[in-house]
Design a protein around this motif. Sequence first.
Motif, short mmCIF file in Angstrom:
data_model
loop_
_atom_site.label_atom_id
_atom_site.label_comp_id
_atom_site.label_asym_id
_atom_site.label_seq_id
_atom_site.Cartn_x
_atom_site.Cartn_y
_atom_site.Cartn_z
N ALA A 189 -71.54 -5.10 13.21
CA ALA A 189 -70.45 -4.69 12.41
C ALA A 189 -70.83 -4.26 11.17
O ALA A 189 -71.94 -4.53 10.44
CB ALA A 189 -69.92 -6.14 12.13
N ASP A 190 -70.07 -3.44 10.67
CA ASP A 190 -70.03 -2.71 9.41
C ASP A 190 -68.84 -2.89 8.53
O ASP A 190 -68.04 -1.87 8.27
CB ASP A 190 -70.27 -1.13 9.48
N PRO A 191 -68.41 -4.16 8.13
CA PRO A 191 -67.25 -4.13 7.47
C PRO A 191 -67.34 -3.74 6.16
O PRO A 191 -68.28 -3.28 5.34
CB PRO A 191 -67.03 -5.71 7.57
N HIS A 215 -70.47 0.36 2.69
CA HIS A 215 -71.48 0.28 3.70
C HIS A 215 -72.65 -0.88 3.78
O HIS A 215 -72.91 -0.89 2.47
CB HIS A 215 -71.74 1.23 4.63
N ASN A 253 -66.11 0.98 12.06
CA ASN A 253 -66.64 -0.17 11.28
C ASN A 253 -67.72 -0.91 12.07
O ASN A 253 -68.06 -2.19 12.02
CB ASN A 253 -65.56 -0.94 10.89
#
Length: 1449
Positions: free
Chosen positions: A1330-1332, A1340, A1419
């Motif tokens: 995940a890259d919330p 990022h 994301n």
Amino acid sequence: MWPKLFLLLALVPTFVHSLAATDEIQDADPAQSGYMGNHNMHPATVGSAIFGQLWKNFYGNNKEKWYAKPLVYTPPGGSQLVFLASTLNIIRTVDAVNGTLLNQRTVQPPFLQSDIGCTDIPDYIGIVGTPIIDPNTNTVFFFSKGYKNGASNGGVANGIYQFYAVDILTLQDKPGFPILVDGRPADNDNTRYFIGGTVLQRPSLTLINGYVVGAFGGHCDLFNYTGMLVSISTLPWVGVASIYAMEASPGAPPVQPDIMVQKGGKAGIWASGMGIATDSGRIYIATGNGIGHANGDVAASGRTPLSTLDEVVGNFAVSSNGKITLSDYFEPYEYVSMDAGDRDLGSAGVMLLDPTTFSGAGISRMAVTIGKNGKAYVLDANNLGGFKQGSGGTDNVIQTIISAGAVFGGPGSYPLEGGYIYFTPVGYPTVAYKMGLDSAGKPVFTQVGATAANAAGRVGIGIPTVTTYKDQPGTGILWISDPSAGLQAFNAVPVNGVLTQINIPATGGLNKFQRPAFGDARLYTSDSNGHVICLGSPVALPLNCSTPVDFGDVSIGSTATRTINCTALIAISSINGCTTGKKEFQCSNATLPKGALSAGQTFSFPVTWNLTQAAINDAQNASYGIVLPGVAGTNLDIYTTNVPAKYSNDLPISLTGNTVSQDPFLTINPPEVDFGGIVVGSQASQSGLDAAVILSNVGAQSLKFLGSAWTGSIMPGDGPIVWNNITNGYLGNGFSSSSLPNVGDILATGASISVPLNFLVSSTGAYTTFVQFWTTGGNKNVLLTGSASTAPIANISVSTVEGGWDYSNPVVMDFGNAAAGSTTSRYIQICNSGGSSLTITKSKPPIQQELLAPNSNTDLHEGQVVPINSCAKGQVSIVAAPLGVNRLDHSVSDVWILNTDDVTFGVHDVAVQANIVTRQVGPLLANGSAEYLYLGCYSDGSGRQLQKQYNIASNENGVCQTTCFNAGYKFAGTEYHTECWCGNKPPAASRYTADSLKKCAFSCPGDTSQACGGDGTYISVYYDRTKYTPGLDSIPPPVSSSSSVLTSTSTSISSASLPTVSTSSSTDLPVSPGSSVSSSASSSAVFTPSSTDLTSSSSSAVSPFSSSISSIPTTSSSTFSIVPGTSTTPTSASTAPKPTGPTNLPTIGAYSYIGCYTEATTGRALTGKAYYNNSMTIEMCYAQCTGFAWFGLEYRRECFCGNSLQTGSAVSTSGNTCSLTCLGDGTELCGGSSRLSMYNNLSPVGGSSLSSSVSSTTSPSSSSSSSVPPSTIASQSPSESNPTSTTSSTQSSTTSIPAVTSTSTTLATTTKPTSTATVVRGFSPAGCFADPAGGPYTGHNLPKLFSNDSMTPDLCISSALARLSATPATTYAYVGLEYGRECYAGSVAPTPEPTSLAGTKVCTMTCKGDAKQSCGGPNMYNLWVATTATITGTASSQWQSAPAVSTVA
């Protein structure tokens, strides 16, 4: 005094019969001196109320520009007219008095500026150089740029130049004209051909010995061009007599077959539109930057041959048969540095000075030029000076004058009142230099004046031009055309160091590099908005009075009176009075008639010049202050009340005279000499800076010099003045003179002497000195000032979205995604951290519709000066067109070309790119893009295109698509605002309507920004991309570009000296043997280099301009390509299925796409073959390159083939991307700016399963054979960034091939295997994470490297590894790919520690560059970790424990 008209007639003898005295049949005069003495322009009239705008006309549209200057001509028995020629290739004649259009003609469609990308000349490039008129035959001659076969477009390869001769009255072609210039070799190098698409005819034309000579340069130094001189006979059917190339063998770079690559040698001739200086059998030109440096650093005489004429002033002879040969040249000793800094000597032309005034000991004719380097060179026209022939290896010239800045447009001159020259540096005042003689009688120019205001701070200032009233001293007017301030007028002789301005009507900003053309008391010019303007004197005057009134010589302390005689031209109610402009000139109202005057009635009155109260020095009780001896003048105005209306109430009368002192009188001009600055350590600093002062005796008695000395200060506060004796010419503080007057020297009355000065220091700082002269005519001093500093240092950067500046090299401005309908701007910045001011020497901004520099005339313009410790910015905007919803992304890219006079800076191509995206509505795919894509606008009357209707009050396309999707339909359409239609049958192609017609323009009630159909039953249709692929059933095919194969008769010519060119004219062209000649309706060009001689087996031989070629039939707007040794081309190939969006084909035939590659370090990456076509597709390039190991596509229309990659070509890891769509297929990608979409045949060519069969209907004697070059290629992985190959090839062909009526080819295809590699370049896949939002790196948890529409794991990883060689070096151990096209990399593990994702809906976006691999998702990213790194552990750069796992269902 120079008898100007008689000189003009002597230089051009055929002009005698019908040339009127006030005509101007070419740009200024043949010598380009800029002096025009025969046009009835008097300063008293020009500066009065009766001089105004007579007309201002708009003949075309605002896209029509007038770079060619107007010409003024009086036909035999007719009235004066004005000839106009525009960039639209439209020629016109208009009435000179009232501007009425007399005749008009378009000679051919103009060349399109959009085909070259150079912004110097906008929109259209037709007639640019100023034509010339031969009054003996009533003929006007000019060069016109267009396309082959009269086409309206066609690209650079199809651009041509034609030479026209038209009747000045009818505007119809004279017999034997026009003449095609293209396809002819240069006399001095038969391997260099004239290719019209790559060159620009900018300088004004000249006519000499019955031949018109034109000069050619380049377009922003783009393309493979060489500067050339071309002479063409004025007689019918004779044609081109001579072509002389400025860069030729052996010194010039070898001829390159690729016209798009800048390796032709350059050395263009453009002169900012100034004409070719002409002097009885010889012409003079100045050239610009070049590549060949044959002289190197070894001194050479100008009389010895030189093959590389870059940065030179050249003297060329034109023989009686029109042949051009080099006679003499001058090349500055620092020419190599000038080339490096784009400091074109040839940004201005050459001016030949009037020899009756401008001459001296041993010098009978002088030439002057000045360019971007800011140096004015005064040359001996009979011995230009060669290279490094001066003292200490410097320039052997009469004088070098350092200006305040770069000069475009050239110098001007005034041969009366002692002789003056003028030039205008960009952003600085126009300066005036007066000629004098030193003690040896050698000419020396000294600055004596300047305008009070600066000129425009941008390129475009015109050439200084001087007019007088019938060659009378004291009536000189200096005209300057300013692109910002408009036309300006000044008295030609400065007063107290100032060129005083004459008020004239405002014209507004003028077109760049203009100078007015003059007629009978009228002038003509053009503005930047396409208007032609005429200023002049109205004829409605109430009185006719004797003017000018000349008082002759009048001594200070005396008076003189003259009588003015007047005649009433109309009934006048009263004479109301008179005034003068200066108090010394006096008139009395009491002497004027009282009461009314009838028409024809005469009267006289006196006017007095009273110098009894004047003094030659400032003195107490002197009424009028100091009065210097010399020419004086002013206006006398008579005011009237007239009976009839519309007559002027003000009549100006000119008063002139010569003030005389009865005693000797010393003047020093100028009183202050500012040398400017020396850049310590530069080549110029070795010899210092030169200047001069003029010491004159303007008194009536001889003057004796009593002594001279220097001091550092004469300020009273500095204590007593300490005068120092002058020893060996040393004047203190770095100043010196090689020739000073000695004690006892006599200066006769009216005589002057020039004192040469030099400033030379080696340390930075400011320097001053005062030099005093004691004489019997008074004591005066001159102030000398100069400074020394270090060189300018330029750096360049682009703004970032965070508000900072990115200094990375190469310089790339990536806007990323830009929403359709939006405007986004960023900036390029050039800063100067050096010790001297920095000048921008080259600036070619982008001007596309969606990518442009909105302030290109003012931002980072050529000639702009960047002060020390300052920056200059240039705005770049993405103006994304509003496209509607659910459209495919499209990319835009261009470059802004920049250079400065920092010789270490070099040319910078600032790459600008953006990805235009539209709003996605309705059902979405896993990657976030719309499932339904826009198909088009269709007519829905007389039978519905879609079958199921829904009425939705809040209808919009997303709602309608969702409705149709839920009901199981492939197609969704909106109509009449609220109607939603669904269906499974595609709409008919016959009902398709182009979006440009705007038929679907009804707004949607649920979203008024969207279109829901249109008036007249038009429907907006979308399709489900997962269930339907658009084809000919729904989209009509484009205009046919079918081609036929033709062949020429067999010839026998060696091709060693003949390049392969492309042309579709039926006139002469060179041909290589063994050629297949193909005709195609699309614009194309093929160039195949050859390193060996090719000969055919035919026994017949023809000249390089074979008549057999001219018989080849061509269709309208067709081209034919001549390629040595080529055979028939396959017309079809089995390829992998096409994706629906713009992409590279994973495989085609035996080739696989292997990545986006850079060009080689020098030259092309692939050198086997080049092909250009405005309908380019991947398939087309594949067909051209079959048999080669590699092929690549670039710039949307270019195709290159080869069996090996040249040094330096590798996978692109930064800078430009391969995101440009193919011109022939918008769903395919054809490389980028200096980037190739590269394909490689992974199996050896010799052993590949390639089979071909050709069936054709030919004559019994025809035959065709072809052998594919065998090649051995080292096996390699597609992921390798720098593939190599070992190749050998043989090739043979037969050429007697008659027309082929049918051709078929079968190609066996191979399929690229799916990679099973788990390690790429030392990186292993770690999974999906995940890259919330909210991470430390702009939201990022890894820093972003770049975005690319060719993204693959290999491209991202190789880019990260490339940072090891950057400065400073960076080692990345973690790489993430997201959104299909984004690459992230970090030295430490992603922070904060991300969640590991699992399930069927995670990281589902395929890589833009390889649909078989995963590149993250919205994301979320696919993480790759270096095999040397540990992702979990106790170190701060690692995760403390394995990440949490989240399953996304």
